[in-house]
Motif scaffolding. Structure first.
Motif, PDB file in Angstrom:
ATOM      1  N   PRO A   1     -14.365  24.710   5.993  1.00 42.38           N
ATOM      2  CA  PRO A   1     -13.669  23.711   6.813  1.00 42.38           C
ATOM      3  C   PRO A   1     -12.241  23.533   6.282  1.00 42.38           C
ATOM      4  O   PRO A   1     -11.954  22.590   5.558  1.00 42.38           O
ATOM      5  CB  PRO A   1     -14.504  22.452   6.602  1.00 42.38           C
ATOM      6  N   TRP A   2     -11.336  24.443   6.670  1.00 40.32           N
ATOM      7  CA  TRP A   2     -10.007  24.526   6.051  1.00 40.32           C
ATOM      8  C   TRP A   2      -9.256  23.207   6.037  1.00 40.32           C
ATOM      9  O   TRP A   2      -8.567  22.888   5.071  1.00 40.32           O
ATOM     10  CB  TRP A   2      -9.157  25.578   6.768  1.00 40.32           C
ATOM     11  N   LEU A   3      -9.341  22.448   7.121  1.00 44.89           N
ATOM     12  CA  LEU A   3      -8.503  21.261   7.219  1.00 44.89           C
ATOM     13  C   LEU A   3      -9.285  19.967   7.081  1.00 44.89           C
ATOM     14  O   LEU A   3      -8.709  18.889   7.063  1.00 44.89           O
ATOM     15  CB  LEU A   3      -7.746  21.269   8.554  1.00 44.89           C
ATOM     16  N   SER A   4     -10.622  20.045   6.992  1.00 43.87           N
ATOM     17  CA  SER A   4     -11.371  18.792   6.937  1.00 43.87           C
ATOM     18  C   SER A   4     -12.064  18.572   5.598  1.00 43.87           C
ATOM     19  O   SER A   4     -12.742  17.571   5.416  1.00 43.87           O
ATOM     20  CB  SER A   4     -12.376  18.716   8.088  1.00 43.87           C
ATOM     21  N   ASP A   5     -11.911  19.483   4.658  1.00 43.03           N
ATOM     22  CA  ASP A   5     -12.405  19.248   3.312  1.00 43.03           C
ATOM     23  C   ASP A   5     -11.226  18.765   2.456  1.00 43.03           C
ATOM     24  O   ASP A   5     -10.157  19.384   2.492  1.00 43.03           O
ATOM     25  CB  ASP A   5     -12.981  20.550   2.734  1.00 43.03           C
ATOM     26  N   PRO A   6     -11.390  17.662   1.698  1.00 36.69           N
ATOM     27  CA  PRO A   6     -10.241  17.089   0.980  1.00 36.69           C
ATOM     28  C   PRO A   6      -9.484  18.081   0.100  1.00 36.69           C
ATOM     29  O   PRO A   6      -8.257  18.145   0.143  1.00 36.69           O
ATOM     30  CB  PRO A   6     -10.884  15.980   0.138  1.00 36.69           C
ATOM     31  N   THR A   7     -10.203  18.881  -0.694  1.00 34.60           N
ATOM     32  CA  THR A   7      -9.520  19.817  -1.578  1.00 34.60           C
ATOM     33  C   THR A   7      -8.917  20.970  -0.792  1.00 34.60           C
ATOM     34  O   THR A   7      -7.760  21.356  -0.989  1.00 34.60           O
ATOM     35  CB  THR A   7     -10.501  20.381  -2.635  1.00 34.60           C
ATOM     36  N   LEU A   8      -9.723  21.532   0.117  1.00 34.15           N
ATOM     37  CA  LEU A   8      -9.257  22.674   0.909  1.00 34.15           C
ATOM     38  C   LEU A   8      -8.049  22.310   1.763  1.00 34.15           C
ATOM     39  O   LEU A   8      -7.160  23.141   1.976  1.00 34.15           O
ATOM     40  CB  LEU A   8     -10.383  23.177   1.805  1.00 34.15           C
ATOM     41  N   ALA A   9      -8.009  21.058   2.249  1.00 36.09           N
ATOM     42  CA  ALA A   9      -6.900  20.654   3.114  1.00 36.09           C
ATOM     43  C   ALA A   9      -5.576  20.767   2.356  1.00 36.09           C
ATOM     44  O   ALA A   9      -4.575  21.244   2.901  1.00 36.09           O
ATOM     45  CB  ALA A   9      -7.113  19.230   3.612  1.00 36.09           C
TER      46      ALA A   9
END
Lengths: 289, 274
Positions: free
Chosen positions: A144-152
């Motif tokens: 979830p590229w944009l909806s996971d805090p770290t990944l975002a």
């Protein structure tokens, strides 16, 4: 070093223009930051001194935004600097096939930032985006590229890097191109290895240009808005809520005093960051050789 | 140091991921401009498809695109010229003449670039309103030159201090004025720096959104504002946005191709003998 009154005539036109155009709005904004001014209550405008700043200092959300901004800035600048330097060195090699490829490398700079970010949002889409389609084909799941805090935070760094590695590349590449070729020839005649030529010729002569590239990027990443706004809007939660996003909200809610105070704090933080970087790299004189 | 064949092969090999990373999103934008929105989200992704021109015809018929293109071009070229002239003079001034506080003033030039634009836009609006320059080329031009100038100055200082002093002194002895030295000696040697300063000044103006949105109404509206308008309440019109973005990229590519032959090494080679 030439000394003389001629210098004044070179400097005056640009400096007078710059300071007139920029200082007046800046001072105005600094002045507003001492007021309590909410657009919804136009009759209740009063001077409150440093109250807006005091509130920011004790506001956990603002502190969090400073941390996020600092993380994003240091990560993005580091990645962009290393990639840009690598590319500049790669393209400075005397191969004829590199020439026509230089323009291709610059293309991301030419995409209007809002459009570039919008397109990346399509690419990043967890269900129907092209990136996750191929990742899942390879059995790597659908992050979830944009909806996971770290990944975002990683994702906005990726987009920022894609957009501005070309800037780092072009500035340092042009710098390398003006270095005197005789030095390199002399050094290789004396048997210096490629690493030694890089370490003892390129790095010292290019210090100023490299520093300038880092400074400019650092101040721009710190104040980045378009990409974050389009990709995540500051979310999920407060994961990518930078100072600029908070500033935008404050303006949007019509809190003029507080919004201008956030702007002034941003300016002070960026100035401090650049001052420290300059001192750290160039030493006390803070001047190019 | 003759480059070897394996060095060339290694370079070519490294270029593959670099170009893929740089160009894939561009390719995606370019192809999106020729796709229907349905095809943009197709799975598996469509690499080969029948191109449609609808997005382009819609952009060109619904929006006075060429009027805005002209606005963008005039303002961007003006910004480039303005910041190059002022930046070259000031850069040379800082590089070759020392005065009290010169380092502090130079840092202050950079500080002018650090202020968040969001904060500057309201007072700048009021200032331009007072001067009667709202919605004019001049109003935006002045703002953009002030955005581009600090970087131009700092960049050019770096290129000018590297010009061998001996060459300048020789020209002075031959009777060249300081301005003559700058124009005939320093600028040709530092040409790559000027090219980079020109490209970035152009881009500052070309891509700027916030000031263009607030300061221009109808007459001086630039392309980024028009394109952002395609990001409607009902969601972005991807096809039309991409088509507009592709058309907006083309002038940049032409400009860079025209300027890049000055991005070459070797002008200082042999400038100083012994």
């Amino acid at each position: 070093m030439a000394v003389g009154s001629a210098g004044r005539w070179f400097l005056l036109p640009g400096l007078v223009f710059l300071f007139t155009i920029d200082l007046i709005p800046l001072l105005y904004s600094a002045w507003i930051s001492f007021y309590n001014w909410w657009l919804l209550r136009p009759r209740d405008v009063r001077f409150v001194g440093l109250a807006n700043y005091a509130r920011l200092a004790s506001d956990a959300e603002f502190t969090r935004a400073v941390v996020v901004t600092t993380l994003f800035t240091s990560g993005a600048v580091l990645v962009e600097f290393l990639a840009g330097l690598g590319l500049a060195l790669l393209f400075a090699q005397p191969f004829r096939f590199l020439r026509p490829l230089r323009v291709l490398l610059l293309l991301p700079l030419f995409v209007v930032p809002v459009v570039g970010a919008t397109m990346w949002r399509v690419i990043f889409h967890p269900e129907i985006g092209v990136l996750n389609y191929y990742l899942s084909v390879l059995g790597l799941g659908r992050p979830p590229w944009l909806s996971d805090p770290t990944l975002a935070l990683v994702s906005i760094t990726i987009v920022d890097a894609w957009r501005t590695i070309p800037f780092m590349f072009l500035v340092m590449y042009a710098g390398i191109e003006t270095l005197p070729g005789e030095l390199y020839e002399a050094a290789s005649v004396d048997g210096a290895s490629a690493w030694h030529r890089f370490r003892y010729i390129t790095v010292p002569l290019l210090t100023y240009i490299m520093l300038l590239a880092v400074l400019i990027r650092a101040m721009d990443v710190f104040r980045e808005f378009d990409i974050i706004f389009v990709l995540t809007g500051g979310g999920p939660g407060t994961a990518t809520q930078t100072i600029q996003i908070l500033n935008y909200r404050a303006f949007g809610l019509g809190h003029m005093g507080e919004a201008n105070a956030i702007g002034m704090v941003t300016l002070i933080l960026v100035t401090l960051m650049c001052w420290i970087l300059l001192r750290a790299v160039l030493g006390r004189r803070g001047a190019p050789a | 140091m003759k480059p070897t064949r394996w060095q060339a092969a290694l370079t070519a090999l490294l270029l593959v991921p670099v170009l893929a990373w740089t160009l894939f999103p561009i390719y995606w934008i370019a192809t999106a401009s020729f796709k229907t929105e349905l095809s943009l989200y197709a799975r598996p992704p469509h690499w080969l498809f029948t191109p449609i021109a609808d997005n382009y015809t819609r952009v060109l018929t619904n929006i006075p695109f060429f009027q805005y293109l002209k606005n963008s071009l005039v303002i961007a070229i003006g910004t480039t010229i303005g910041s190059l002239v002022l930046g070259t003079l000031a850069g040379y001034g800082f590089a070759r003449f020392r005065f009290r506080l010169s380092e502090a003033v130079r840092f202050l030039v950079l500080v002018m670039r650090m202020a968040p634009r969001m904060v500057l836009v309201v007072p700048y609006y009021l200032m331009m309103q007072r001067l009667g320059l709202l919605d004019t080329y001049t109003g935006l031009l002045i703002a953009y030159v002030s955005f581009a100038l600090p970087f131009s100055i700092w960049l050019l200082i770096g290129f000018f201090v590297d010009v061998p002093l001996e060459v300048e002194e020789a020209a002075m002895i031959d009777g060249c004025s300081p301005l003559g030295v700058l124009l005939r000696i320093v600028i040709p040697i530092a040409a790559p720096g000027l090219v980079v300063a020109a490209i970035f000044a152009f881009l500052v103006s070309w891509n700027e959104f916030l000031f263009a949105l607030i300061l221009s109404g109808v007459e001086a509206k630039t392309l980024p504002v028009v394109i952002a308008g395609l990001n409607t309440d009902a969601g972005p019109l991807y096809g039309e946005m991409s088509a507009a973005a592709v058309m907006v990229m083309l002038p940049n590519i032409v400009m860079t191709l025209a300027l890049q032959r000055y991005l070459v090494r070797g002008l200082t080679l042999g400038a100083v003998k012994g």
